[in-house]
Scaffold this motif. Sequence first.
Motif, mmCIF file in Angstrom:
data_model
loop_
_atom_site.group_PDB
_atom_site.id
_atom_site.type_symbol
_atom_site.label_atom_id
_atom_site.label_comp_id
_atom_site.label_asym_id
_atom_site.label_seq_id
_atom_site.Cartn_x
_atom_site.Cartn_y
_atom_site.Cartn_z
ATOM 1 N N ARG A 373 0.857 -1.183 0.000
ATOM 2 C CA ARG A 373 0.000 0.000 0.000
ATOM 3 C C ARG A 373 0.888 1.225 0.000
ATOM 4 O O ARG A 373 1.824 1.310 0.791
ATOM 5 C CB ARG A 373 -0.924 0.025 1.216
ATOM 6 C CG ARG A 373 -1.699 1.333 1.385
ATOM 7 C CD ARG A 373 -2.630 1.279 2.608
ATOM 8 N NE ARG A 373 -3.302 2.540 2.813
ATOM 9 C CZ ARG A 373 -2.849 3.521 3.596
ATOM 10 N NH1 ARG A 373 -1.709 3.369 4.268
ATOM 11 N NH2 ARG A 373 -3.519 4.646 3.728
ATOM 12 N N ARG A 374 0.594 2.194 -0.882
ATOM 13 C CA ARG A 374 1.328 3.455 -0.899
ATOM 14 C C ARG A 374 0.363 4.553 -0.440
ATOM 15 O O ARG A 374 -0.535 4.958 -1.175
ATOM 16 C CB ARG A 374 1.828 3.744 -2.313
ATOM 17 C CG ARG A 374 2.940 4.810 -2.483
ATOM 18 C CD ARG A 374 2.888 5.956 -1.576
ATOM 19 N NE ARG A 374 3.946 6.933 -1.796
ATOM 20 C CZ ARG A 374 3.958 8.099 -1.194
ATOM 21 N NH1 ARG A 374 3.007 8.435 -0.335
ATOM 22 N NH2 ARG A 374 4.930 8.954 -1.428
ATOM 23 N N PRO A 375 0.483 5.046 0.811
ATOM 24 C CA PRO A 375 -0.416 6.100 1.286
ATOM 25 C C PRO A 375 -0.120 7.430 0.612
ATOM 26 O O PRO A 375 1.027 7.708 0.226
ATOM 27 C CB PRO A 375 -0.123 6.169 2.787
ATOM 28 C CG PRO A 375 1.293 5.682 2.904
ATOM 29 C CD PRO A 375 1.474 4.654 1.827
ATOM 30 N N PHE A 376 -1.134 8.259 0.456
ATOM 31 C CA PHE A 376 -0.974 9.581 -0.127
ATOM 32 C C PHE A 376 -0.994 10.627 0.972
ATOM 33 O O PHE A 376 -1.680 10.487 1.980
ATOM 34 C CB PHE A 376 -2.097 9.880 -1.112
ATOM 35 C CG PHE A 376 -2.151 8.913 -2.264
ATOM 36 C CD1 PHE A 376 -0.990 8.447 -2.853
ATOM 37 C CD2 PHE A 376 -3.369 8.462 -2.743
ATOM 38 C CE1 PHE A 376 -1.030 7.556 -3.917
ATOM 39 C CE2 PHE A 376 -3.417 7.571 -3.803
ATOM 40 C CZ PHE A 376 -2.257 7.110 -4.390
ATOM 41 N N ARG A 377 -0.253 11.683 0.766
ATOM 42 C CA ARG A 377 -0.162 12.753 1.763
ATOM 43 C C ARG A 377 -1.360 13.691 1.652
ATOM 44 O O ARG A 377 -1.974 13.827 0.593
ATOM 45 C CB ARG A 377 1.130 13.546 1.568
ATOM 46 C CG ARG A 377 1.133 14.387 0.296
ATOM 47 C CD ARG A 377 2.482 15.023 0.035
ATOM 48 N NE ARG A 377 2.420 15.912 -1.106
ATOM 49 C CZ ARG A 377 2.668 17.220 -1.070
ATOM 50 N NH1 ARG A 377 2.999 17.788 0.068
ATOM 51 N NH2 ARG A 377 2.593 17.954 -2.157
ATOM 52 N N ASN A 378 -1.675 14.361 2.754
ATOM 53 C CA ASN A 378 -2.635 15.446 2.763
ATOM 54 C C ASN A 378 -1.906 16.762 2.550
ATOM 55 O O ASN A 378 -0.705 16.876 2.803
ATOM 56 C CB ASN A 378 -3.403 15.486 4.092
ATOM 57 C CG ASN A 378 -4.271 14.262 4.280
ATOM 58 O OD1 ASN A 378 -4.714 13.658 3.313
ATOM 59 N ND2 ASN A 378 -4.492 13.889 5.533
ATOM 60 N N ARG A 379 -2.640 17.763 2.092
ATOM 61 C CA ARG A 379 -2.043 19.075 1.849
ATOM 62 C C ARG A 379 -2.896 20.147 2.507
ATOM 63 O O ARG A 379 -4.098 19.977 2.705
ATOM 64 C CB ARG A 379 -1.952 19.352 0.343
ATOM 65 C CG ARG A 379 -1.067 18.392 -0.407
ATOM 66 C CD ARG A 379 -1.261 18.515 -1.898
ATOM 67 N NE ARG A 379 -1.046 19.878 -2.343
ATOM 68 C CZ ARG A 379 -1.579 20.380 -3.459
ATOM 69 N NH1 ARG A 379 -2.370 19.657 -4.200
ATOM 70 N NH2 ARG A 379 -1.315 21.630 -3.804
ATOM 71 N N VAL A 380 -2.258 21.267 2.848
ATOM 72 C CA VAL A 380 -2.968 22.413 3.414
ATOM 73 C C VAL A 380 -2.861 23.568 2.432
ATOM 74 O O VAL A 380 -1.764 23.973 2.041
ATOM 75 C CB VAL A 380 -2.383 22.826 4.779
ATOM 76 C CG1 VAL A 380 -3.101 24.066 5.295
ATOM 77 C CG2 VAL A 380 -2.505 21.685 5.777
#
Length: 415
Positions: A373-380
């Motif tokens: 699994r490759r998790p994706f980052r959140n952005r602000v």
Amino acid sequence: MRRRRALLRSLGVGAVGFAAGCARLRRLGGPDELARNEVSSEAGGDGSVPMHQRDARHSGYVSGTVTDESGTDRWVSTVDPPDISSAVVLSTDSVFVPSADGVHALDRADGSYRWDRRPDATFPTVPVVTDGVVVVGELFDEPVEDEVGAVAYDAADGTELWETTDVPGGWARPTVRDGVVYLSGGPVDPGVTAVGLADGAVEWQTRLDAETGRVAVNETGVYVAQPTGIRKLGPGGADLWHRSTTGEPRGPPTVADGTVYAQTAPGSFAALDAATGERRWETIAPPETEFSAAVTGGTVYLSGGDLVARRAADGTELWRRSPAQAGASVETATDHYGERGFGDLAVTDDTVYVGHGDGLLAVARADGTPRWRRPFRNRVMGGDMVFGGSPGAPAVAGDTVFTFTSGGDCYAVAR
């Protein structure tokens, strides 16, 4: 008046809630992120993915097996403003990424910027790329009185080659086969228009009774999903058959080995005879399940609430995996848009690649066992959190899986 979010929901496209600004591309920043996303010199490889789910039949299959680096990053690049979660398409040297205001070309080896173009449309569609030409359909969120269409660019440098406005409907979603681009649309005076890849000249046009999604095309016809059912068009757009459905079909049909696979209602999925439209088999799922399909080797792989493999001949279930069983993160299984099911599929000789929550999953094709699994980052952005999930359809070529998320990040991950 049909506003953008309503339009996106009708197309099955996710949106994120922030204003569209000037388009730009940037690499991930910060020492930790840069170290984690170091570019590999082995990225890229042969092969291309000209359109959504690889080919005009939407089979979703590409040959090849896992690599020794499976699940590790080749590169990550960001396109602003994203505003959509959608598919990328690939030539042998470029990745073409749709954004809220145009199409961006990235270098396939390292994710660096090559060029971007912004059609006049409110919202460009997923592009197609073949024979050195990129075609982008046009969508509008206002009522459209004049006919709209598509614009073509040189894949190498983004030079505009032609633009057609001879397409009715309010949007135009492209599929390409054998030098012909098929543009399907709605909701204003909907239909299907076939134009030449070389010059955009209309070859034929058929008006239909309801708006259409992306079509599938094989050597015998054009297959169309509409709120009224599944339809097959023949040479010149002639209406060959129409199969009514109990509910509104969602997603494009898939055609393989004389069979059309399509969601025929919010909770049902069917295999139809491609020649006649007669049902071969049908399955029932929870009523809000949405399906995406890929077909190869006598098996149809379905993503919805669960990830399922069925025998293509009769629909017999071969294996089933819930999100947790497939390796999805429980913590990110939902977000402020509600529950997330599995997304679109890509299938290779040994692996199924699919998005779920905020990550890309790889499971064994034989039984659905998780591989990575490759998790994706959140952005602000502007003080608002932009969730990194809702990945678009994965595109597999060479030794790499490419995907684009609703957070605007394009990932190249070793397969």
